[in-house]
Scaffold this active site. Structure first.
Site, PDB file in Angstrom:
ATOM      1  CG  HIS A   1      -0.429  -0.021   2.523  1.00 30.96           C
ATOM      2  ND1 HIS A   1      -0.110   1.131   3.205  1.00 30.96           N
ATOM      3  CD2 HIS A   1      -0.126  -1.037   3.366  1.00 30.96           C
ATOM      4  CE1 HIS A   1       0.358   0.811   4.403  1.00 30.96           C
ATOM      5  NE2 HIS A   1       0.374  -0.498   4.527  1.00 30.96           N
TER       6      HIS A   1
ATOM      7  CG  ASP B   1       2.786  -0.078   7.681  1.00 30.69           C
ATOM      8  OD1 ASP B   1       2.355  -0.527   6.599  1.00 30.69           O
ATOM      9  OD2 ASP B   1       2.057   0.128   8.657  1.00 30.69           O
TER      10      ASP B   1
ATOM     11  CD  GLU C   1      -3.219  -1.757   5.391  1.00 35.09           C
ATOM     12  OE1 GLU C   1      -3.503  -2.734   6.091  1.00 35.09           O
ATOM     13  OE2 GLU C   1      -2.585  -0.778   5.837  1.00 35.09           O
ATOM     14  CD  GLU C   2      -1.271   1.878   7.612  1.00 32.04           C
ATOM     15  OE1 GLU C   2      -2.006   1.351   8.462  1.00 32.04           O
ATOM     16  OE2 GLU C   2      -0.086   1.556   7.463  1.00 32.04           O
TER      17      GLU C   2
ATOM     18  CG  ASP D   1       1.219  -3.906   4.640  1.00 38.67           C
ATOM     19  OD1 ASP D   1       2.102  -3.147   5.087  1.00 38.67           O
ATOM     20  OD2 ASP D   1       0.008  -3.764   4.892  1.00 38.67           O
TER      21      ASP D   1
ATOM     22  CG  HIS E   1       0.742   1.981  12.527  1.00 38.93           C
ATOM     23  ND1 HIS E   1      -0.473   1.406  12.802  1.00 38.93           N
ATOM     24  CD2 HIS E   1       1.057   1.570  11.268  1.00 38.93           C
ATOM     25  CE1 HIS E   1      -0.876   0.681  11.775  1.00 38.93           C
ATOM     26  NE2 HIS E   1       0.038   0.754  10.829  1.00 38.93           N
TER      27      HIS E   1
END
Ligand SMILES: [Zn+2]
Length: 454
Positions: free
Chosen positions: A277, A289, A323-324, A351, A421
């Site tokens: 993504h 990520d 995606e997130e 991912d 994240h």
């Protein structure tokens, strides 16, 4: 010599030479990647020149244009943008939080959870109720939770093998905790960050509200501060916690999945999808990520062009948007694939960070399982120790209903949740050679599926 024996000999020889040919092909990929590879430089550009790229942000739009250009310049046969409407959440001011110990305000490190509402300019202050699970929350009910801030504080389990398992065992607190707490009249939620580490970095990530209940503000707290808050609560159960965040959800924005193809020479209508993504959280630059997955996917396909090795089936790179915090790109892609009646032989998702490859998860039909297993030894030199029978991923998940064989790429997972994240998911955390081994493993897998089907 009987004919049957001759036949068997021919079969064995052709098998052996096919294996030899396959290992030569993958070695070509390896050589190209480690002498003239582009993946690491691309990741550097994406992280340092484009930066954080949450759906709807100007940087996400730049990343769309940039990745389409990369694929065109790399000689992909077709490159296009697939429009999709995505949510546009913005963080606002830097979050503020403290707990009151006696008369002393002890500052705590928090960040708003993605999709959360703000607290209003004055912030929210209330007593805190600590729980370890959604089940525990339900046993407390409205009587104990009305007007309170709920503190979800179940840590990652340490005695599990992979980071993904630990994450899977804790993330319900973030995903559904705020919606569940709102059901019982809570006014805010603070969630322990999703990591094995005890450190000072709050980890954001999406939370999902339930439209039947009020949307209450929700944040993540660093694990170090979560332990501190928990200890303070043991001394003073009436302790007050304050937080202020000005995040908000703006109207949806037009964005795109970025798609590029290398057409198959013999079965062009059979598609092998590989992707990750393109969007990332806003706190850092999404290096692991999922910048890593994006450049691995583009580079694994580019290696075919660079080495002049032609796939029999079509290789399609898909960089999914959103995606997130919504998965809108994945849902749109699957809907259009169905509408056009496209034949996807397989979909591979990367991912899980740009670390050293470890295994591949393959959800394939029983008749293809042995064939896929036989590929492990070819990929072993590049890091693949096992091929398991459970494959998938968030972005390719919606294709499962269409009967597509799903493959998940699993690099070493032990450091992924140190960065995931957070503000430290940055380019310097990615090791060039580990990233390159990921590219080669994925290119090898693409080759094998394109050559032999499933
Ligand atoms: Zn991701």
């Amino acid at each position: 010599m009987s004919l049957r024996f001759l036949g068997l000999m021919f079969f064995i020889t052709s098998r052996v030479s096919a294996q030899q040919n396959d290992s030569i092909v993958v070695h070509h990929f390896f050589h190209e990647e480690f002498t003239a590879g582009k993946s690491y430089d691309w990741l550097h550009y994406l992280c340092s020149r484009i930066g954080a790229r949450l759906s709807g942000s100007p940087q996400a739009a730049v990343a769309v244009e940039w990745s389409a250009t990369i694929m065109k310049e790399s000689g992909f046969d077709t490159v296009w943008l697939q429009p999709v409407m995505v949510p546009h959440w913005v963080r606002g001011d830097r979050e503020i939080s403290w707990m009151l110990e006696g008369k002393q305000k002890i500052p705590l490190r928090i960040c708003a959870l993605g999709n959360s509402v703000g607290t209003g300019p004055k912030g929210v202050s209330a007593q805190v109720v600590e729980v370890k699970s959604l089940a525990e929350l339900r046993t407390l009910g409205k009587e104990r939770l009305q007007g309170k801030i709920v503190f979800f504080n179940r840590p990652f389990e340490q005695a599990v093998l992979t980071g993904g398992e630990a994450y899977g065992g804790a993330v319900d607190q973030r995903g559904h905790g705020p919606a569940e707490a709102a059901r019982f009249g809570a006014v805010g939620v603070v969630v322990r960050s999703m990591t094995h580490q005890v450190d000072e970095f709050p980890h954001t990530g999406a939370t999902n509200y339930n439209d039947s209940f009020p949307k209450i503000p929700a944040c993540a707290i660093s694990t170090f501060d979560a332990d501190r808050l928990s200890a303070a609560l043991k001394k003073d159960a009436a302790l007050r916690f304050y937080f202020r965040q000005t995040c908000q959800m703006l109207p949806d924005v037009q964005s795109y999945n970025v798609i590029g193809e290398i057409r198959g020479t013999e079965k062009p209508h059979e598609i092998i999808l590989i992707g990750g993504h393109l969007d990332s959280w806003d706190l850092a630059t999404g290096a692991h990520d999922d910048g890593a997955g994006c450049v691995e996917s583009m580079e694994a396909a580019r290696l075919f062009k660079a080495t002049g090795i032609a796939p029999k089936r079509t290789i399609r790179v898909v960089l999914f948007m959103n995606e997130e915090n919504g998965l809108k790109g994945a849902l749109k892609y699957a809907a259009i694939a169905r509408e056009r009646n496209e034949h996807h032989v397989a979909a591979i998702e990367t991912d899980a960070g740009g670390f050293m490859p470890r295994s591949i998860g393959a959800s394939v039909e029983t008749h293809a399982a042995a064939k896929v297993q036989s590929w492990q030894s070819l990929l072993a030199p590049y890091g693949i120790q096992t091929i398991t029978n459970e494959g998938g991923g968030a972005d390719i998940g919606p294709l499962k209903k269409q009967g597509v064989a799903l493959f998940g790429f699993h690099p070493d997972s032990q450091r992924y949740f140190d960065y995931h994240h957070t503000a430290i998911d940055t380019f310097d955390k990615v090791n060039k050679r580990e990233l390159q081994f990921g590219v080669v493993s994925l290119a090898g897998l693409l080759w094998l599926i394109s050559e032999y089907g499933l």
